[in-house]
Design an enzyme around this catalytic site. Structure first.
Site, PDB file in Angstrom:
ATOM      1  N   PHE A  88       0.852  -1.193   0.000  1.00  0.00           N
ATOM      2  CA  PHE A  88       0.000   0.000   0.000  1.00  0.00           C
ATOM      3  C   PHE A  88       0.880   1.234   0.000  1.00  0.00           C
ATOM      4  O   PHE A  88       1.768   1.375   0.844  1.00  0.00           O
ATOM      5  CB  PHE A  88      -0.947   0.038   1.217  1.00  0.00           C
ATOM      6  N   ASP A 107       9.203   2.741   1.872  1.00  0.00           N
ATOM      7  CA  ASP A 107       8.001   3.399   2.379  1.00  0.00           C
ATOM      8  C   ASP A 107       7.883   3.041   3.862  1.00  0.00           C
ATOM      9  O   ASP A 107       7.430   1.963   4.226  1.00  0.00           O
ATOM     10  CB  ASP A 107       6.781   2.925   1.576  1.00  0.00           C
ATOM     11  N   LYS A 155       2.373   9.588   8.559  1.00  0.00           N
ATOM     12  CA  LYS A 155       1.589   9.130   9.717  1.00  0.00           C
ATOM     13  C   LYS A 155       2.025   9.702  11.072  1.00  0.00           C
ATOM     14  O   LYS A 155       1.577  10.768  11.441  1.00  0.00           O
ATOM     15  CB  LYS A 155       1.538   7.603   9.728  1.00  0.00           C
TER      16      LYS A 155
HETATM   17  C1  LIG Z   1      -0.910   5.188   5.207  1.00  0.00           C
HETATM   18  C2  LIG Z   1       0.116   4.784   4.237  1.00  0.00           C
HETATM   19  C3  LIG Z   1       0.332   5.494   3.047  1.00  0.00           C
HETATM   20  C4  LIG Z   1      -0.534   6.658   2.607  1.00  0.00           C
HETATM   21  O1  LIG Z   1      -0.503   7.708   3.491  1.00  0.00           O
HETATM   22  P1  LIG Z   1      -1.619   8.884   3.373  1.00  0.00           P
HETATM   23  O2  LIG Z   1      -1.193   9.871   4.402  1.00  0.00           O
HETATM   24  O3  LIG Z   1      -2.951   8.257   3.642  1.00  0.00           O
HETATM   25  O4  LIG Z   1      -1.553   9.412   1.995  1.00  0.00           O
HETATM   26  C5  LIG Z   1       1.350   5.076   2.220  1.00  0.00           C
HETATM   27  N1  LIG Z   1       2.117   4.025   2.543  1.00  0.00           N
HETATM   28  C6  LIG Z   1       1.942   3.322   3.678  1.00  0.00           C
HETATM   29  C7  LIG Z   1       2.848   2.177   3.983  1.00  0.00           C
HETATM   30  C8  LIG Z   1       0.920   3.662   4.560  1.00  0.00           C
HETATM   31  O5  LIG Z   1       0.740   2.943   5.664  1.00  0.00           O
END
Ligand SMILES: *Cc1c(COP(=O)(O)O)cnc(C)c1O
Length: 395
Positions: free
Chosen positions: A128, A215, A244
């Site tokens: 994700f 990420d 986050k």
């Molecule tokens: C939450 C998340 C995102 C996206 O972050 P947003 O602030 O919702 O755009 C991307 N990568 C990972 C691994 C995430 O947990």
């Protein structure tokens, strides 16, 4: 009251109006224990008094000037992030998706600097990376892409935790420029790869002159026991994305670069009106101060381990528990059946949890929770899982 909200969320029918530490209060005065932290955002718990004070002071001083001018707190935050991670440069945006967009643009620029005109970024199945067009294309889940074609080209997906798949792909695909990967897959169910997976990715990226782009939006800011999860592998990525928990609820995202990924985005090539404004940076600086002072990464390591052992003990006779996966305070309990209804069952018991990937109970409690609060999460979640047993429910 809710019907003018665009229906993109299947929200639960509860409205929280106040928080303190690991607790939230709804508009009826009922109190809930939060084992999810607003999806790994409120790592220091809700309404942290020092974060609140820093935000308030900054709001009373200066909130925003734009990036047309130097921003003192943005420079301080970038310095601090680079000191903690060994990276060189930081670009600030307002979300995880924006941090990943910056990473993707860096990979494209890197490609063009090497005269590769149709570059490929490799990402993983079940990953994700966000909801913008490029980041949903990077995301390894067909459901998030449905109905959004045409999607940007230049992404290729392979299985997670599978070095051979990447080696195989590299033999057919000569235009790879970067690998974008989560150290632990959060959204698809706390999938933890082999301990040397990131090291092997690092080696392959070095060998082929690809960027390793991590990420760490969910795994970062101490959640897995170190500031970045990848620090447990003693590797440095070329690009790291954060968001986050960085602002404990104030929107902020960051894209960090190192070495050959540095310097590719120059004046006029990227930007964000709000990105790195004084308010967001004041919050993030305070978050990091508290994280360091209170040694919350160590706390995540110790408490996470304790919680996993306690869950193993409580669930040892549960035939329908497939696996308990944990690193720091990222905890996933995979069941043999779909279990999305456990979220509302937990809510009925005044506990906030999440189910990821359809069959994995996901817990991301604040790093500040007490032993007693952790015990309460363990007892309630274990009881819910035991009661969810397919055997018990057919009696
Ligand atoms: C939450 C998340 C995102 C996206 O972050 P947003 O602030 O919702 O755009 C991307 N990568 C990972 C691994 C995430 O947990």
């Amino acid at each position: 009251m809710h019907n003018h909200i665009m229906p993109t969320y299947a929200s639960l029918p509860v409205r929280f109006i106040k928080g303190e530490g690991a607790w939230l209060w709804d508009d009826k005065g009922d109190k809930y224990l939060d084992a999810l932290s607003g999806i790994a955002v409120c790592g220091l718990g809700h309404a942290h008094p020092e974060v609140a004070a820093a935000i308030s002071e900054q709001a009373n001083t200066l909130m925003h000037t734009s990036n047309l001018y130097f921003i003192d707190k943005q420079e301080k935050l970038a310095n601090k992030l680079c000191e903690l991670t060994g990276m060189n440069d930081v670009f600030f945006g307002n979300s995880g998706a924006e941090a990943n967009e910056a990473a993707i643009k860096i990979a494209r620029r890197f490609a063009h600097s090497k005269n590769i005109s149709n570059p490929v970024i490799v990402t993983m199945n079940n990953s994700f990376h966000g909801r913008t067009l490029a980041t949903l294309t990077a995301t390894g889940n067909p459901k998030v892409k449905e109905g959004f074609a045409p999607l940007p080209s230049g992404f290729c997906h392979i299985p997670y935790n599978d070095i051979q798949a990447l080696e195989g792909l590299a033999e057919q695909q000569t235009d790879i420029v970067a690998v974008l990967v989560e150290p632990i897959q959060g959204e698809s169910g706390i999938n933890i790869p082999a301990t040397d997976y990131l090291n092997k990715l690092r080696e392959l990226c070095n060998k082929n002159d690809w960027l390793l782009m991590l990420d760490e939006i969910q795994t970062g800011i101490g959640r897995t026991g170190t500031f970045l999860a990848s620090q447990q592998n003693n590797i440095k990525a070329d690009v790291v994305t954060l968001a986050k928990a960085l602002g404990n609820g104030v929107p902020i995202g960051a894209c960090l670069t190192h070495g050959k990924a540095t310097g590719l985005l120059t004046a006029g090539t990227h930007g964000s009106t709000f990105g790195g404004n004084p308010l967001a940076c004041a919050a993030a600086l305070t978050v990091i101060d508290i994280l360091e002072r209170d040694q919350l990464s160590n706390r995540a390591t110790q408490l996470g381990e304790k919680m996993r052992v306690a869950f193993e003990q409580a669930l040892k006779n549960c035939g329908h528990v497939v696996e308990i996966r944990q690193k720091g305070l990222m905890i996933g309990i995979e069941l043999s059946t779909l279990c999305v209804e456990l979220v509302s069952k937990a809510l009925e018991q005044n506990l906030l949890i999440n189910v990821a990937g359809g069959n994995t109970v996901r817990l991301l409690p604040p790093l500040t929770i007490s032993d007693d609060e952790a015990d309460k999460i363990i007892t309630t979640v274990s009881d819910l899982i035991i009661a969810h047993s397919p055997i018990i429910s057919v009696q």
